[in-house]
Scaffold this active site. Sequence first.
Site, PDB file in Angstrom:
ATOM      1  N   HIS A 186      -5.663  22.828 -43.043  1.00 26.29           N
ATOM      2  CA  HIS A 186      -6.490  23.924 -43.568  1.00 26.29           C
ATOM      3  C   HIS A 186      -6.915  23.626 -45.016  1.00 26.29           C
ATOM      4  CE1 HIS A 186      -7.760  28.115 -43.507  1.00 26.29           C
ATOM      5  NE2 HIS A 186      -7.124  28.336 -44.641  1.00 26.29           N
TER       6      HIS A 186
ATOM      7  N   ASN B 270       4.270   7.772 -43.561  1.00 27.51           N
ATOM      8  CA  ASN B 270       4.024   7.999 -44.994  1.00 27.51           C
ATOM      9  C   ASN B 270       2.585   8.375 -45.314  1.00 27.51           C
ATOM     10  OD1 ASN B 270       6.691   7.319 -45.628  1.00 27.51           O
ATOM     11  ND2 ASN B 270       6.190   5.132 -45.633  1.00 27.51           N
TER      12      ASN B 270
ATOM     13  N   THR C 137      -2.353   8.650 -37.935  1.00 19.95           N
ATOM     14  CA  THR C 137      -1.299   9.161 -38.831  1.00 19.95           C
ATOM     15  C   THR C 137      -0.073   8.257 -38.817  1.00 19.95           C
ATOM     16  OG1 THR C 137      -2.054  11.384 -38.304  1.00 19.95           O
ATOM     17  CG2 THR C 137       0.129  11.198 -39.306  1.00 19.95           C
TER      18      THR C 137
ATOM     19  N   GLU D  69      -5.780  17.112 -37.225  1.00 23.52           N
ATOM     20  CA  GLU D  69      -7.226  16.877 -37.422  1.00 23.52           C
ATOM     21  C   GLU D  69      -7.671  17.325 -38.812  1.00 23.52           C
ATOM     22  OE1 GLU D  69      -9.353  15.546 -35.259  1.00 23.52           O
ATOM     23  OE2 GLU D  69      -8.447  15.763 -33.267  1.00 23.52           O
TER      24      GLU D  69
HETATM   25  P1  TGC Z   1     -13.285   9.008 -48.641  1.00 22.69           P
HETATM   26  O1  TGC Z   1     -13.343   8.028 -49.761  1.00 22.69           O
HETATM   27  O2  TGC Z   1     -13.787  10.381 -48.861  1.00 22.69           O
HETATM   28  O3  TGC Z   1     -14.067   8.430 -47.380  1.00 22.69           O
HETATM   29  C1  TGC Z   1     -13.854   7.105 -46.897  1.00 22.69           C
HETATM   30  C2  TGC Z   1     -15.066   6.708 -46.094  1.00 22.69           C
HETATM   31  O4  TGC Z   1     -15.166   7.571 -44.938  1.00 22.69           O
HETATM   32  C3  TGC Z   1     -16.421   8.283 -44.978  1.00 22.69           C
HETATM   33  N1  TGC Z   1     -16.150   9.626 -44.465  1.00 22.69           N
HETATM   34  C4  TGC Z   1     -16.479  10.015 -43.235  1.00 22.69           C
HETATM   35  N2  TGC Z   1     -17.147   9.393 -42.250  1.00 22.69           N
HETATM   36  C5  TGC Z   1     -17.322  10.066 -41.088  1.00 22.69           C
HETATM   37  N3  TGC Z   1     -16.857  11.312 -40.897  1.00 22.69           N
HETATM   38  C6  TGC Z   1     -16.163  11.978 -41.866  1.00 22.69           C
HETATM   39  N4  TGC Z   1     -15.674  13.199 -41.639  1.00 22.69           N
HETATM   40  C7  TGC Z   1     -15.955  11.329 -43.107  1.00 22.69           C
HETATM   41  N5  TGC Z   1     -15.320  11.660 -44.261  1.00 22.69           N
HETATM   42  C8  TGC Z   1     -15.445  10.605 -45.085  1.00 22.69           C
HETATM   43  C9  TGC Z   1     -16.849   8.262 -46.427  1.00 22.69           C
HETATM   44  O5  TGC Z   1     -18.238   8.405 -46.538  1.00 22.69           O
HETATM   45  C10 TGC Z   1     -16.377   6.897 -46.855  1.00 22.69           C
HETATM   46  O6  TGC Z   1     -17.286   5.936 -46.349  1.00 22.69           O
HETATM   47  P2  TGC Z   1     -17.565   4.560 -47.153  1.00 22.69           P
HETATM   48  O7  TGC Z   1     -18.601   3.870 -46.331  1.00 22.69           O
HETATM   49  O8  TGC Z   1     -18.043   4.992 -48.509  1.00 22.69           O
HETATM   50  O9  TGC Z   1     -16.251   3.826 -47.193  1.00 22.69           O
HETATM   51  O10 TGC Z   1     -11.791   9.022 -48.098  1.00 22.69           O
HETATM   52  P3  TGC Z   1     -10.455   9.558 -48.758  1.00 22.69           P
HETATM   53  O11 TGC Z   1      -9.452   8.448 -48.656  1.00 22.69           O
HETATM   54  O12 TGC Z   1     -10.703  10.172 -50.098  1.00 22.69           O
HETATM   55  O13 TGC Z   1      -9.993  10.708 -47.716  1.00 22.69           O
HETATM   56  C11 TGC Z   1     -10.817  11.769 -47.457  1.00 22.69           C
HETATM   57  C12 TGC Z   1     -10.115  12.804 -46.544  1.00 22.69           C
HETATM   58  C13 TGC Z   1      -8.876  13.346 -47.185  1.00 22.69           C
HETATM   59  C14 TGC Z   1     -11.094  13.925 -46.376  1.00 22.69           C
HETATM   60  C15 TGC Z   1      -9.798  12.212 -45.169  1.00 22.69           C
HETATM   61  O14 TGC Z   1      -9.039  11.094 -45.257  1.00 22.69           O
HETATM   62  C16 TGC Z   1      -9.252  13.208 -44.202  1.00 22.69           C
HETATM   63  O15 TGC Z   1     -10.022  13.800 -43.457  1.00 22.69           O
HETATM   64  N6  TGC Z   1      -7.880  13.430 -44.110  1.00 22.69           N
HETATM   65  C17 TGC Z   1      -7.296  14.212 -43.035  1.00 22.69           C
HETATM   66  C18 TGC Z   1      -6.638  13.278 -42.047  1.00 22.69           C
HETATM   67  C19 TGC Z   1      -6.823  13.722 -40.635  1.00 22.69           C
HETATM   68  O16 TGC Z   1      -7.646  14.555 -40.289  1.00 22.69           O
HETATM   69  N7  TGC Z   1      -6.062  13.111 -39.743  1.00 22.69           N
HETATM   70  C20 TGC Z   1      -6.186  13.424 -38.352  1.00 22.69           C
HETATM   71  C21 TGC Z   1      -5.372  12.457 -37.511  1.00 22.69           C
HETATM   72  S1  TGC Z   1      -5.839  12.491 -35.798  1.00 22.69           S
HETATM   73  C22 TGC Z   1      -5.254  13.950 -35.237  1.00 22.69           C
HETATM   74  O17 TGC Z   1      -4.738  14.782 -35.912  1.00 22.69           O
HETATM   75  C23 TGC Z   1      -5.422  14.149 -33.787  1.00 22.69           C
HETATM   76  S2  TGC Z   1      -4.790  15.607 -33.157  1.00 22.69           S
HETATM   77  C24 TGC Z   1      -5.463  15.456 -31.638  1.00 22.69           C
HETATM   78  C25 TGC Z   1      -5.220  16.564 -30.700  1.00 22.69           C
HETATM   79  O18 TGC Z   1      -4.083  16.608 -30.123  1.00 22.69           O
HETATM   80  O19 TGC Z   1      -6.177  17.335 -30.416  1.00 22.69           O
HETATM   81  P1  FAD Z   2       0.852  15.887 -45.269  1.00 20.08           P
HETATM   82  O1  FAD Z   2      -0.342  15.021 -45.441  1.00 20.08           O
HETATM   83  O2  FAD Z   2       2.161  15.372 -45.738  1.00 20.08           O
HETATM   84  O3  FAD Z   2       0.550  17.286 -45.954  1.00 20.08           O
HETATM   85  C1  FAD Z   2       1.588  18.241 -46.222  1.00 20.08           C
HETATM   86  C2  FAD Z   2       0.952  19.412 -46.959  1.00 20.08           C
HETATM   87  O4  FAD Z   2       0.372  18.951 -48.194  1.00 20.08           O
HETATM   88  C3  FAD Z   2      -0.211  20.039 -46.162  1.00 20.08           C
HETATM   89  O5  FAD Z   2      -0.173  21.437 -46.321  1.00 20.08           O
HETATM   90  C4  FAD Z   2      -1.451  19.475 -46.829  1.00 20.08           C
HETATM   91  O6  FAD Z   2      -2.579  20.346 -46.717  1.00 20.08           O
HETATM   92  C5  FAD Z   2      -0.992  19.345 -48.259  1.00 20.08           C
HETATM   93  N1  FAD Z   2      -1.760  18.322 -49.000  1.00 20.08           N
HETATM   94  C6  FAD Z   2      -1.801  16.985 -48.761  1.00 20.08           C
HETATM   95  N2  FAD Z   2      -2.657  16.388 -49.606  1.00 20.08           N
HETATM   96  C7  FAD Z   2      -3.184  17.365 -50.378  1.00 20.08           C
HETATM   97  C8  FAD Z   2      -4.145  17.402 -51.424  1.00 20.08           C
HETATM   98  N3  FAD Z   2      -4.782  16.306 -51.833  1.00 20.08           N
HETATM   99  N4  FAD Z   2      -4.414  18.604 -51.996  1.00 20.08           N
HETATM  100  C9  FAD Z   2      -3.816  19.733 -51.584  1.00 20.08           C
HETATM  101  N5  FAD Z   2      -2.898  19.774 -50.608  1.00 20.08           N
HETATM  102  C10 FAD Z   2      -2.604  18.598 -50.004  1.00 20.08           C
HETATM  103  N6  FAD Z   2      -2.332  12.198 -35.755  1.00 20.08           N
HETATM  104  C11 FAD Z   2      -2.925  11.159 -35.113  1.00 20.08           C
HETATM  105  O7  FAD Z   2      -3.294  10.168 -35.727  1.00 20.08           O
HETATM  106  N7  FAD Z   2      -3.147  11.204 -33.768  1.00 20.08           N
HETATM  107  C12 FAD Z   2      -2.777  12.261 -33.011  1.00 20.08           C
HETATM  108  O8  FAD Z   2      -3.001  12.271 -31.787  1.00 20.08           O
HETATM  109  C13 FAD Z   2      -2.113  13.353 -33.642  1.00 20.08           C
HETATM  110  N8  FAD Z   2      -1.662  14.402 -32.903  1.00 20.08           N
HETATM  111  C14 FAD Z   2      -0.887  15.364 -33.500  1.00 20.08           C
HETATM  112  C15 FAD Z   2      -0.266  16.346 -32.717  1.00 20.08           C
HETATM  113  C16 FAD Z   2       0.536  17.310 -33.315  1.00 20.08           C
HETATM  114  C17 FAD Z   2       1.255  18.311 -32.464  1.00 20.08           C
HETATM  115  C18 FAD Z   2       0.669  17.352 -34.713  1.00 20.08           C
HETATM  116  C19 FAD Z   2       1.490  18.416 -35.370  1.00 20.08           C
HETATM  117  C20 FAD Z   2       0.063  16.395 -35.497  1.00 20.08           C
HETATM  118  C21 FAD Z   2      -0.713  15.374 -34.906  1.00 20.08           C
HETATM  119  N9  FAD Z   2      -1.277  14.336 -35.668  1.00 20.08           N
HETATM  120  C22 FAD Z   2      -1.912  13.286 -35.043  1.00 20.08           C
HETATM  121  C23 FAD Z   2      -0.994  14.247 -37.095  1.00 20.08           C
HETATM  122  C24 FAD Z   2      -1.846  15.189 -37.957  1.00 20.08           C
HETATM  123  O9  FAD Z   2      -3.156  14.764 -38.034  1.00 20.08           O
HETATM  124  C25 FAD Z   2      -1.180  15.256 -39.339  1.00 20.08           C
HETATM  125  O10 FAD Z   2       0.018  15.992 -39.171  1.00 20.08           O
HETATM  126  C26 FAD Z   2      -2.077  15.899 -40.387  1.00 20.08           C
HETATM  127  O11 FAD Z   2      -3.193  15.074 -40.666  1.00 20.08           O
HETATM  128  C27 FAD Z   2      -1.332  16.218 -41.691  1.00 20.08           C
HETATM  129  O12 FAD Z   2      -0.536  15.153 -42.091  1.00 20.08           O
HETATM  130  P2  FAD Z   2       1.026  15.393 -42.482  1.00 20.08           P
HETATM  131  O13 FAD Z   2       1.633  16.164 -41.362  1.00 20.08           O
HETATM  132  O14 FAD Z   2       1.595  14.073 -42.802  1.00 20.08           O
HETATM  133  O15 FAD Z   2       0.993  16.338 -43.728  1.00 20.08           O
END
Ligand code: TGC
Ligand code: FAD
Length: 393
Positions: free
Chosen positions: A375, A143, A140, A372
């Site tokens: 919702h 921006n 993350t 991660e």
């Molecule tokens: P999109 O075009 O759909 O996909 C790009 C490429 O990725 C592949 N793919 C996946 N591969 C493995 N696992 C998945 N779940 C996958 N989802 C997609 C896809 O097949 C494609 O592959 P290729 O070979 O064709 O390039 O990507 P998009 O840019 O449209 O974005 C899709 C979206 C929105 C679902 C994705 O970016 C997303 O999941 N956004 C949420 C971001 C997120 O979860 N961030 C988490 C940060 S880490 C964190 O929060 C840690 S908290 C840790 C803790 O304290 O426990």
């Molecule tokens: P934004 O992406 O700005 O979203 C804001 C709102 O808009 C959300 O409600 C979202 O659902 C909505 N939204 C966005 N796009 C769309 C769409 N296309 N359609 C409809 N609604 C949409 N990240 C890491 O990389 N590593 C970590 O270890 C990590 N740890 C974290 C620990 C904590 C305590 C927290 C709070 C976050 C952590 N994160 C980490 C970041 C986390 O993964 C992001 O906060 C999360 O992915 C959402 O990104 P954002 O906060 O920028 O929200």
Amino acid sequence: MATKDQFESPDYYLLDELLTEEHILIRNTIRDFVKREISPIIEEVCQSCVFPKDVLPKLASLGSFGPFIPTEYGGSGLDQISYGLIMQELERGDSGIRSTASVQSSLVMFPIFEYGTQDQKNKYLSKLASGEIMGCFGLTEPNHGSNPGGMETSFKDEGDYFLLNGSKLWISNSPFADIAIVWAKNENNRIQGLIVETDMEGVSTPETHNKWSLRGSVTGELIFDNVKVPKDNLLTGKDGLGAPLGCLDSARYGIAWGAIGAAMDCYDTALKYSLQRHQFGKPIAAFQLQQKKLAEMITEITKAQFLTWRLGVLKNENKATSAQVSMAKRNNVAMALDIARESRQILGAMGITGEYPIMRHMMNLESVVTYEGTHDIHLLITGHDITGVNAFK
Ligand code: TGC
Ligand code: FAD
């Protein structure tokens, strides 16, 4: 003063009969550990926002770091249901403790094991499993949260090394991490992972303060100012956004189990309280409105347990899809958050105090429902999967 942890796990549909003896032994070991080592300190930890670092070697010695990593690399070589049960029990204690373990396991050890070179595996995995070194995961950015594909952090090939610039925000464990798995774009605009040691020149990891949620987990930034990263630190096994998303599949799966733990703790607390608390001459559990809340809670917990157990079976068979993982993460965290809110009401005013775990779980889950993948993002992943139409493009 910490009150004694009297947690009893609900198992309304006898799910234990579907677990192996080993699963139950692992589950009970972590449950005992949480009662003994986490419950007595967690209220103070979260009130003071001081992370209990002495818990790290204890988590490691129980196999909480990389349970699914093979033993030759210091992991425990366990199956996915064991991993899930460990996450469930840790989050029953506190989401922040589970977070620390899931980042180390799914977001640091997993990418090194899946995408790393043999030298990287030999160098880092055993030390991560033993807790000798801790890691974090930088995806993350300020921006780019839900849309990590837009990331700006990048690196250039400078011959002898890669030059890394950019920043990551909201990074669990970053202020005390020894290494960071950093996702950045190369000169061809392709996302790749780098193992960045946090003592490299140009790396800083400031802590993010004043959180009302997940106060038992340290959150911070990762800032890279002309960091010279050795070329040996590139994860060469996979590139593109699919590489970090693959790690998220593993972590989201663990969260699906973890959320059940938080929900079970809230339900168990509310059930016991409702039987002890008398109003209008009888226990509040005797009132239909309170029974409705409790009956709906156990129904939702039971549904989540079976959804998640089945997902574990599919993962063990390598058949689970990313969309199935999304459904479980989304459903279970929302379920846990609803149960935390309803449980808090059953406790009335007592529900807002630190004498009970409910308010802490509720506040924690406000982060878990966002990180991660939020919702709403997980709903759109399901929507894409069932309709074939991508709402993100
Ligand atoms: P999109 O075009 O759909 O996909 C790009 C490429 O990725 C592949 N793919 C996946 N591969 C493995 N696992 C998945 N779940 C996958 N989802 C997609 C896809 O097949 C494609 O592959 P290729 O070979 O064709 O390039 O990507 P998009 O840019 O449209 O974005 C899709 C979206 C929105 C679902 C994705 O970016 C997303 O999941 N956004 C949420 C971001 C997120 O979860 N961030 C988490 C940060 S880490 C964190 O929060 C840690 S908290 C840790 C803790 O304290 O426990
Ligand atoms: P934004 O992406 O700005 O979203 C804001 C709102 O808009 C959300 O409600 C979202 O659902 C909505 N939204 C966005 N796009 C769309 C769409 N296309 N359609 C409809 N609604 C949409 N990240 C890491 O990389 N590593 C970590 O270890 C990590 N740890 C974290 C620990 C904590 C305590 C927290 C709070 C976050 C952590 N994160 C980490 C970041 C986390 O993964 C992001 O906060 C999360 O992915 C959402 O990104 P954002 O906060 O920028 O929200």
